[in-house]
Motif scaffolding. Structure first.
Motif, PDB file in Angstrom:
ATOM      1  N   UNK A   2     -27.946  25.063  -3.494  1.00 20.11           N
ATOM      2  CA  UNK A   2     -27.244  24.944  -4.785  1.00 20.11           C
ATOM      3  C   UNK A   2     -26.800  26.305  -5.309  1.00 20.11           C
ATOM      4  N   UNK A   3     -26.363  27.171  -4.376  1.00 15.75           N
ATOM      5  CA  UNK A   3     -25.916  28.514  -4.721  1.00 15.75           C
ATOM      6  C   UNK A   3     -24.393  28.602  -4.686  1.00 15.75           C
ATOM      7  N   UNK A   4     -23.872  29.363  -5.610  1.00 12.58           N
ATOM      8  CA  UNK A   4     -22.466  29.741  -5.568  1.00 12.58           C
ATOM      9  C   UNK A   4     -22.337  30.937  -4.624  1.00 12.58           C
ATOM     10  N   UNK A   5     -21.093  31.324  -4.347  1.00 13.48           N
ATOM     11  CA  UNK A   5     -20.888  32.541  -3.556  1.00 13.48           C
ATOM     12  C   UNK A   5     -21.459  33.747  -4.294  1.00 13.48           C
ATOM     13  N   UNK A   6     -21.351  33.745  -5.606  1.00 16.74           N
ATOM     14  CA  UNK A   6     -21.890  34.857  -6.405  1.00 16.74           C
ATOM     15  C   UNK A   6     -23.404  34.948  -6.237  1.00 16.74           C
ATOM     16  N   UNK A  65     -16.712  40.129  -2.282  1.00 14.76           N
ATOM     17  CA  UNK A  65     -15.479  40.421  -1.543  1.00 14.76           C
ATOM     18  C   UNK A  65     -15.741  40.426  -0.035  1.00 14.76           C
ATOM     19  N   UNK A  66     -16.902  40.886   0.383  1.00 16.10           N
ATOM     20  CA  UNK A  66     -17.261  40.840   1.804  1.00 16.10           C
ATOM     21  C   UNK A  66     -17.416  39.394   2.253  1.00 16.10           C
ATOM     22  N   UNK A  67     -18.100  38.582   1.464  1.00 14.45           N
ATOM     23  CA  UNK A  67     -18.263  37.167   1.812  1.00 14.45           C
ATOM     24  C   UNK A  67     -16.910  36.478   1.937  1.00 14.45           C
ATOM     25  N   UNK A  68     -16.003  36.745   0.993  1.00 10.49           N
ATOM     26  CA  UNK A  68     -14.682  36.132   1.035  1.00 10.49           C
ATOM     27  C   UNK A  68     -13.881  36.614   2.244  1.00 10.49           C
ATOM     28  N   UNK A  69     -13.997  37.894   2.587  1.00  5.85           N
ATOM     29  CA  UNK A  69     -13.283  38.421   3.757  1.00  5.85           C
ATOM     30  C   UNK A  69     -13.825  37.795   5.042  1.00  5.85           C
ATOM     31  N   UNK A  74     -21.685  28.450   4.257  1.00  2.00           N
ATOM     32  CA  UNK A  74     -21.321  27.702   3.057  1.00  2.00           C
ATOM     33  C   UNK A  74     -22.191  26.452   2.901  1.00  2.00           C
ATOM     34  N   UNK A  75     -22.425  25.740   3.994  1.00  2.00           N
ATOM     35  CA  UNK A  75     -23.272  24.545   3.950  1.00  2.00           C
ATOM     36  C   UNK A  75     -24.679  24.895   3.500  1.00  2.00           C
TER      37      UNK A  75
END
Length: 71
Positions: free
Chosen positions: A20-24, A35-39, A13-14
């Motif tokens: 300057x990227x979102x998870x998307x 969904x994999x990143x969130x899991x 995340x850091x």
């Protein structure tokens, strides 16, 4: 899962925020689903080495930087 690793998702995340990227955006650049990143972030699953390498490559770091010894 054989060869599954725990990832340091705080570090992921850091690094994503430094870019300057979102998870998307990280998902798009790494070819890993959101969904994999969130899991992974929630600790519901461990990453395969392939997934860890994809995320590390997108973030321009070695996979070992993102891998924890234990959960």
């Amino acid at each position: 899962m054989k060869n599954a690793v725990f990832m340091d998702m705080e570090k992921v995340e850091t690094l994503a925020h430094e870019h300057l990227w979102t998870w998307a955006e990280l998902a798009r650049r790494s070819s890993v689903t959101q969904s994999t990143l969130f899991a992974l972030k929630a600790g519901r699953r461990r990453a395969s080495m392939i997934t860890a390498c994809k995320i590390a490559h997108a973030l321009n770091v070695e996979p070992q930087v993102l891998i924890k010894e234990e959960g």
